[in-house]
Design an enzyme around this catalytic site. Structure first.
Site, PDB file in Angstrom:
ATOM      1  N   THR A 214       0.836  -1.203   0.000  1.00 20.72           N
ATOM      2  CA  THR A 214       0.000   0.000   0.000  1.00 20.72           C
ATOM      3  C   THR A 214       0.870   1.252   0.000  1.00 20.72           C
ATOM      4  OG1 THR A 214      -1.746  -1.167   1.200  1.00 20.72           O
ATOM      5  CG2 THR A 214      -1.838   1.250   1.186  1.00 20.72           C
ATOM      6  N   GLU A 238      -9.337  -1.710   2.195  1.00 23.33           N
ATOM      7  CA  GLU A 238      -8.806  -2.146   3.485  1.00 23.33           C
ATOM      8  C   GLU A 238      -8.712  -0.997   4.473  1.00 23.33           C
ATOM      9  OE1 GLU A 238      -5.273  -5.070   5.016  1.00 23.33           O
ATOM     10  OE2 GLU A 238      -4.765  -3.619   3.462  1.00 23.33           O
ATOM     11  N   GLU A 381      -5.083 -17.034  -5.004  1.00 24.62           N
ATOM     12  CA  GLU A 381      -6.443 -17.377  -5.426  1.00 24.62           C
ATOM     13  C   GLU A 381      -6.697 -17.447  -6.931  1.00 24.62           C
ATOM     14  OE1 GLU A 381      -9.320 -16.184  -1.777  1.00 24.62           O
ATOM     15  OE2 GLU A 381      -8.797 -14.574  -3.145  1.00 24.62           O
ATOM     16  N   ARG A 425       4.947  -7.493 -19.888  1.00 21.88           N
ATOM     17  CA  ARG A 425       4.471  -7.908 -21.214  1.00 21.88           C
ATOM     18  C   ARG A 425       5.196  -7.182 -22.347  1.00 21.88           C
ATOM     19  NH1 ARG A 425      -0.382 -10.391 -21.968  1.00 21.88           N
ATOM     20  NH2 ARG A 425      -1.310  -9.458 -20.090  1.00 21.88           N
TER      21      ARG A 425
END
Length: 482
Positions: A214, A238, A381, A425
């Site tokens: 952060t 958050e 995840e 990329r």
């Protein structure tokens, strides 16, 4: 036209249909993009549907093929019969003005859709218990019309226009490298490697809890908005808005967070510190930083808010989201796994970056790991994060895993960090040395011994370059008192 009658121009509709019958080039150019509801009169809608069916079969659209198709489909009578089709064809003397007719038909079609949408919005406003629900409904209705009217087509390269534009851009970059510079981060080596954060890129910053992701993202926002005058939208899922502003204030002013939050007899905010805080506050208040601290927000909601911000401010230069795993999916069902939800979120963020044409920084958690360097497979995840991102950067805090002896001996310096650009990329991956100044929630670059960016800076058994006496990095990023 009667007051209660929807906008329409039957002459323009007939003329446009006549141009389609008359010219195969017009058929190829506009038939796929025209919709039945673009036409006000029912017979004209039926004729258009017949034309589209004939064209889709690979045949040329003319009186014979059109009437034959309408007859076979049982639509000829609703289209006004053979006489109506013939009349349209006979009145079409030339297709030269088809674009003007198309513009009129499309204009009236959009106006009709807007009028219908407005009626639905009014009804929703009368019944809706919450203002947010009505606002979201109204925006979706109007934006849905806008999206449905956008059309693109496969385009060849024969005219050379696009390639010329590409070559012109290459030539411009060679003569003026800054012409292609994106949003500067305030970290010189990172800016040299990326040429700034580029428009439409999705940039993932990942780290373990407490590593400072952060802080690092806010350092970028701070430099972009307070030093370069950029417009940034921050979505903090958050931290609260006040917590985020306090971090920004201490980082920009150079006043210690410890002094602010936990003053002691030896360390308190001095009058000199207050001058810095007030000076920083004035600049922050005048900046174009917009903060949303709503929890459980979706990618669709973020896009909607950014779209409105870009419209009201005239531009939007940067979006920062803290963090992906706290977001909700736009179409969550009970059968979807969290991996599927996160995959939907990251796709939405990449689409948002492209639509808004801005760099989007999204923070991400890592899976729990110990004693090893973070890798792309550690992104928590979903592998879709790696897939959708244009840039993935890991913050490695080596002092977090260091032993007490390593810190005391100076083998590892407090705040010793590294930015690992693991995926890029449009460029080469690499590593950049950083130091985290915790009291000011600020990262600074460290360039010791001229080490190349492509080689690991830490984690190898060798004499440490991080000796306090060698570190000439300034211990504050403060602003001068005005």
């Amino acid at each position: 036209m009667a007051i209660n009658q929807m906008p329409h121009n039957l002459d323009a509709e007939k003329a446009l249909l006549g141009c389609i019958l008359l010219d195969e080039g017009v058929q190829a150019e506009i038939l796929d993009d025209l919709k039945a509801d673009d036409f006000y009169q029912e017979s004209h809608r039926e004729i258009l549907l017949g034309m589209k069916a004939v064209h889709a079969s690979g045949k040329a659209v003319d009186i014979v093929t059109l009437t034959d198709k309408l007859s076979k489909d049982g639509r000829l009578n609703r289209a006004g019969g053979v006489q109506a089709v013939t009349e349209i064809a006979e009145n079409a003397l030339s297709s030269v003005n088809y674009k003007q007719y198309l513009e009129i038909v499309k204009r009236d079609s959009i106006n009709r859709k807007l009028i219908r949408a407005s009626k639905e919005v009014i009804e929703k406003c009368m019944d809706s218990p919450e203002e947010k629900e009505a606002l979201d409904f109204a925006e979706k209705k109007v934006y849905g019309i806008s999206q449905n009217e956008e059309s693109t087509a496969l385009k060849g390269l024969e005219d050379g226009t696009d390639m010329r534009a590409v070559l012109d851009r290459i030539e411009l970059i060679q003569t003026n490298p800054d012409s292609a510079r994106g949003v500067e981060t305030g970290f010189p080596r990172l800016d040299r490697k990326t040429n700034g954060l580029q428009k439409s890129d999705l940039i993932i910053i990942a780290a373990r809890p407490g590593a400072g992701k952060t802080s690092f993202a806010m350092n970028i926002v701070e430099h972009a908005c307070l030093q370069r005058g950029k417009v940034a939208a921050i979505f903090s899922l958050e931290m609260s808005r006040k917590q985020l502003l306090q971090r920004l204030l201490c980082s920009y002013s150079g006043v210690s967070m410890k002094k602010v939050n936990t003053p002691t007899a030896d360390e308190r905010v001095t009058s000199e510190d207050f001058k810095k805080l007030w000076s920083a506050t004035d600049k922050i208040n005048k900046s174009k930083i917009f903060i949303d601290d709503k929890t459980n927000i979706t990618a669709g909601e973020i896009l909607s808010k950014c779209r409105r911000l870009k419209s009201s401010e005239g531009r939007l230069d940067l979006v920062m989201i803290d963090y992906i795993q706290l977001m909700q999916g736009d179409s969550v069902t009970s059968t979807e796994s969290r991996q599927q939800v996160v995959a939907e979120i990251t796709r939405g963020l990449k689409i948002m970056a492209k639509e808004l044409d801005v760099p989007v920084i999204a923070l991400s958690q890592l899976r729990r790991f110990q004693g090893k360097e973070a890798q792309l497979t550690d992104l928590r995840e979903s592998g879709a994060i790696e897939q959708d991102a244009d840039i993935v950067m890991f913050i490695n805090r080596f002092d977090q895993n260091a032993t007490k002896e390593e810190l005391q001996s100076g083998k590892v310096v407090e705040g010793a960090s590294e930015l690992n650009i693991s995926k890029f990329r449009n460029g080469e991956p690499g590593r950049i040395q950083l130091r985290f100044i915790g009291s000011k929630t600020k990262f600074v670059e460290v360039d010791l011994q001229g080490r190349p960016e492509e080689e690991p800076q830490y984690g190898k058994e060798k004499k440490s370059a991080w000796k306090e006496e060698d570190d000439d990095t300034p211990d504050d990023g403060g602003i001068p008192i005005e």
